[in-house]
Design a protein around this motif. Structure first.
Motif, PDB file in Angstrom:
ATOM      1  N   ARG A 135      47.064  21.741  37.366  1.00  0.00           N
ATOM      2  CA  ARG A 135      45.758  22.389  37.353  1.00  0.00           C
ATOM      3  C   ARG A 135      45.256  22.493  35.926  1.00  0.00           C
ATOM      4  O   ARG A 135      46.000  22.846  35.015  1.00  0.00           O
ATOM      5  CB  ARG A 135      45.847  23.760  38.022  1.00  0.00           C
ATOM      6  CG  ARG A 135      45.753  23.595  39.535  1.00  0.00           C
ATOM      7  CD  ARG A 135      45.546  24.872  40.248  1.00  0.00           C
ATOM      8  NE  ARG A 135      44.282  25.529  39.957  1.00  0.00           N
ATOM      9  CZ  ARG A 135      43.828  26.546  40.676  1.00  0.00           C
ATOM     10  NH1 ARG A 135      44.526  27.001  41.719  1.00  0.00           N
ATOM     11  NH2 ARG A 135      42.693  27.109  40.374  1.00  0.00           N
ATOM     12  N   THR A 136      43.991  22.185  35.745  1.00  0.00           N
ATOM     13  CA  THR A 136      43.441  22.219  34.394  1.00  0.00           C
ATOM     14  C   THR A 136      42.423  23.346  34.244  1.00  0.00           C
ATOM     15  O   THR A 136      41.966  23.640  33.153  1.00  0.00           O
ATOM     16  CB  THR A 136      42.728  20.894  34.071  1.00  0.00           C
ATOM     17  OG1 THR A 136      41.815  20.626  35.146  1.00  0.00           O
ATOM     18  CG2 THR A 136      43.715  19.754  33.951  1.00  0.00           C
ATOM     19  N   ASP A 137      42.067  23.987  35.382  1.00  0.00           N
ATOM     20  CA  ASP A 137      41.043  25.033  35.327  1.00  0.00           C
ATOM     21  C   ASP A 137      41.625  26.419  35.083  1.00  0.00           C
ATOM     22  O   ASP A 137      40.876  27.374  34.868  1.00  0.00           O
ATOM     23  CB  ASP A 137      40.225  25.039  36.626  1.00  0.00           C
ATOM     24  CG  ASP A 137      41.088  25.270  37.860  1.00  0.00           C
ATOM     25  OD1 ASP A 137      42.305  24.953  37.805  1.00  0.00           O
ATOM     26  OD2 ASP A 137      40.564  25.767  38.865  1.00  0.00           O
TER      27      ASP A 137
ATOM     28  N   ALA B 104      35.480  30.480  41.232  1.00  0.00           N
ATOM     29  CA  ALA B 104      35.824  29.057  41.118  1.00  0.00           C
ATOM     30  C   ALA B 104      37.334  28.825  41.099  1.00  0.00           C
ATOM     31  O   ALA B 104      37.829  27.881  41.690  1.00  0.00           O
ATOM     32  CB  ALA B 104      35.184  28.480  39.856  1.00  0.00           C
ATOM     33  N   GLN B 105      38.072  29.709  40.418  1.00  0.00           N
ATOM     34  CA  GLN B 105      39.522  29.479  40.253  1.00  0.00           C
ATOM     35  C   GLN B 105      40.339  29.893  41.465  1.00  0.00           C
ATOM     36  O   GLN B 105      41.524  29.601  41.544  1.00  0.00           O
ATOM     37  CB  GLN B 105      40.041  30.263  39.031  1.00  0.00           C
ATOM     38  CG  GLN B 105      39.404  29.888  37.719  1.00  0.00           C
ATOM     39  CD  GLN B 105      38.137  30.699  37.440  1.00  0.00           C
ATOM     40  OE1 GLN B 105      37.548  31.324  38.337  1.00  0.00           O
ATOM     41  NE2 GLN B 105      37.688  30.675  36.199  1.00  0.00           N
ATOM     42  N   ILE B 106      39.716  30.625  42.376  1.00  0.00           N
ATOM     43  CA  ILE B 106      40.465  31.159  43.523  1.00  0.00           C
ATOM     44  C   ILE B 106      40.353  30.197  44.700  1.00  0.00           C
ATOM     45  O   ILE B 106      39.340  30.170  45.411  1.00  0.00           O
ATOM     46  CB  ILE B 106      39.944  32.582  43.897  1.00  0.00           C
ATOM     47  CG1 ILE B 106      40.048  33.527  42.691  1.00  0.00           C
ATOM     48  CG2 ILE B 106      40.700  33.159  45.094  1.00  0.00           C
ATOM     49  CD1 ILE B 106      41.451  33.804  42.187  1.00  0.00           C
ATOM     50  N   LYS B 107      41.399  29.390  44.900  1.00  0.00           N
ATOM     51  CA  LYS B 107      41.390  28.382  45.965  1.00  0.00           C
ATOM     52  C   LYS B 107      41.894  28.970  47.281  1.00  0.00           C
ATOM     53  O   LYS B 107      41.733  28.381  48.340  1.00  0.00           O
ATOM     54  CB  LYS B 107      42.274  27.183  45.589  1.00  0.00           C
ATOM     55  CG  LYS B 107      42.025  26.622  44.204  1.00  0.00           C
ATOM     56  CD  LYS B 107      40.723  25.854  44.137  1.00  0.00           C
ATOM     57  CE  LYS B 107      40.502  25.262  42.750  1.00  0.00           C
ATOM     58  NZ  LYS B 107      39.080  25.039  42.455  1.00  0.00           N
ATOM     59  N   ILE B 108      42.587  30.110  47.182  1.00  0.00           N
ATOM     60  CA  ILE B 108      43.104  30.763  48.385  1.00  0.00           C
ATOM     61  C   ILE B 108      43.214  32.255  48.090  1.00  0.00           C
ATOM     62  O   ILE B 108      43.563  32.643  46.974  1.00  0.00           O
ATOM     63  CB  ILE B 108      44.481  30.175  48.789  1.00  0.00           C
ATOM     64  CG1 ILE B 108      45.091  30.923  49.978  1.00  0.00           C
ATOM     65  CG2 ILE B 108      45.482  30.182  47.634  1.00  0.00           C
ATOM     66  CD1 ILE B 108      46.400  30.346  50.489  1.00  0.00           C
TER      67      ILE B 108
END
Ligand SMILES: CC(=O)N[C@H]1[C@@H](OP(=O)(O)OP(=O)(O)OC[C@H]2O[C@@H](n3ccc(=O)[nH]c3=O)[C@H](O)[C@@H]2O)O[C@H](CO)[C@H](O)[C@@H]1O
Ligand SMILES: [Mn+2]
Length: 313
Positions: free
Chosen positions: A39-41, A292-296
């Protein structure tokens, strides 16, 4: 479009193949780990080399296969006093669905109304102990008193022969996604959902030097949530013992830190670096909020009307 379908089919076939091989053969197949791509973010490691756990930084199947061999038992504590008993049902039911599924879990629920604790169907190897505590009429005292209660629980009731790890969680939370063995570590803190991308001079640390929770401007690593922390019994005993002692000294000096035990926890983690950090996926703001950073969203606060649910303002 066609390319996408072929890709999806390829992924599906791969998943099926992994599943079949994992079940019927004793090999464990998973994607090749990459030493160059990740992950780069977000940051997935601290400057003292502790991992920060985000979606995409671990493989759940691999993690489970490693930790399941260890036959672990996880103690989990929560407090429900006054009107907070209303949160118990959702907390436990959603935990049974998402929290350390397939592991031995023993919940310890502290409450001033044991009779109000609902019957919740527990999975295999999962159980609940209800502990009666005295009612308190300031929410600040309820919140702070947790450190002392946890210290005594670990010291007097929990044997490290029975429990490998402990997590201490807020009750006004609900699980929506996996919270599993990837979260285990010697000393574990959760990055607070409101401060993960904020300069440290804006952290709500205690800024008065008279308090033992004092952190001067220009210092501090992250702002950690008071609503979730954990680790081995030994490390969490040391944490709760230290915080509870500092809270008592502050009280004797007639000072209450800005965010009570959360302020002291932040001071503790500054001086005793956690060996693992959990991203705000593990203590999110509310299920209806994104970033944006919270995918789950794994665990999140349940919206509440503070004036209505707390005993005082
Ligand atoms: C995300 C996060 O880190 N939140 C922190 C924050 O707001 P919170 O809004 O999360 O605090 P809160 O009202 O949930 O109180 C913390 C916990 O104390 C218990 N409780 C509280 C009041 C009550 O009448 N009955 C009762 O049982 C309950 O387990 C609750 O989950 O500040 C608190 C006080 O400093 C704690 O540090 C919380 O962990
Ligand atoms: Mn809370």
């Amino acid at each position: 479009m066609e390319k996408k379908n072929v890709y999806q089919l390829h992924e599906q076939v791969k998943c099926l193949l992994f599943f079949l091989l994992n079940h019927f053969d004793h090999r464990l197949l998973y994607d090749q780990p990459s030493a160059s791509v990740g992950r780069t973010d977000v940051a997935s490691v601290t400057p003292w080399s502790a991992p920060i756990i985000w979606e995409g930084t671990f493989d759940p199947t691999l993690i489970d296969s490693i930790y399941k061999q260890q036959n672990l038992t996880i103690a989990t504590t929560a407090f429900a006093l006054g009107k907070y008993t209303r949160f118990v049902k959702d907390f436990l039911e959603s935990a049974e669905e998402h929290y350390f599924v397939g592991f031995r879990v023993h919940y310890y629920l502290f409450t001033d109304q044991p009779e109000s604790v609902p019957e919740v169907k527990m999975g295999e190897n999962r159980s609940l102990t209800v502990l009666k505590v005295q009612s308190l009429n300031r929410w600040q005292d309820i919140s702070m008193k947790r450190m002392e209660k946890l210290e005594k629980l670990i010291e007097n009731e929990l044997s490290s022969e029975v429990y490998d790890y402990i997590f201490c969680l807020d009750i006004d939370g609900k699980f929506y996604g996996r919270w599993g063995a990837e979260s285990l570590g010697r000393l574990v803190g959760v990055i607070h959902p409101w401060f993960y991308n904020v300069p440290r001079n804006q952290f709500t640390y205690e800024r008065r030097p008279e308090s033992l929770a004092y952190i001067p401007a220009g210092e501090g690593d992250y702002y950690y949530a008071g609503a979730a922390f954990g680790g081995t019994l030994e490390d969490v005993l040391h944490l709760t013992k230290t915080c509870s002692k500092q809270l008592k000294i502050d009280a004797a000096n007639s000072i209450e830190a800005l965010w009570q035990e959360e302020s002291h926890l932040n001071k503790y983690f500054l001086l005793n670096k956690p060996s693992k950090l959990l991203s705000p996926e593990y203590m999110w703001r509310s299920i209806s909020e994104g970033a944006a950073q919270i995918k789950i969203v794994r665990f999140t606060s349940v919206p509440k009307n503070y004036a209505e649910v707390r005993p005082n303002t």
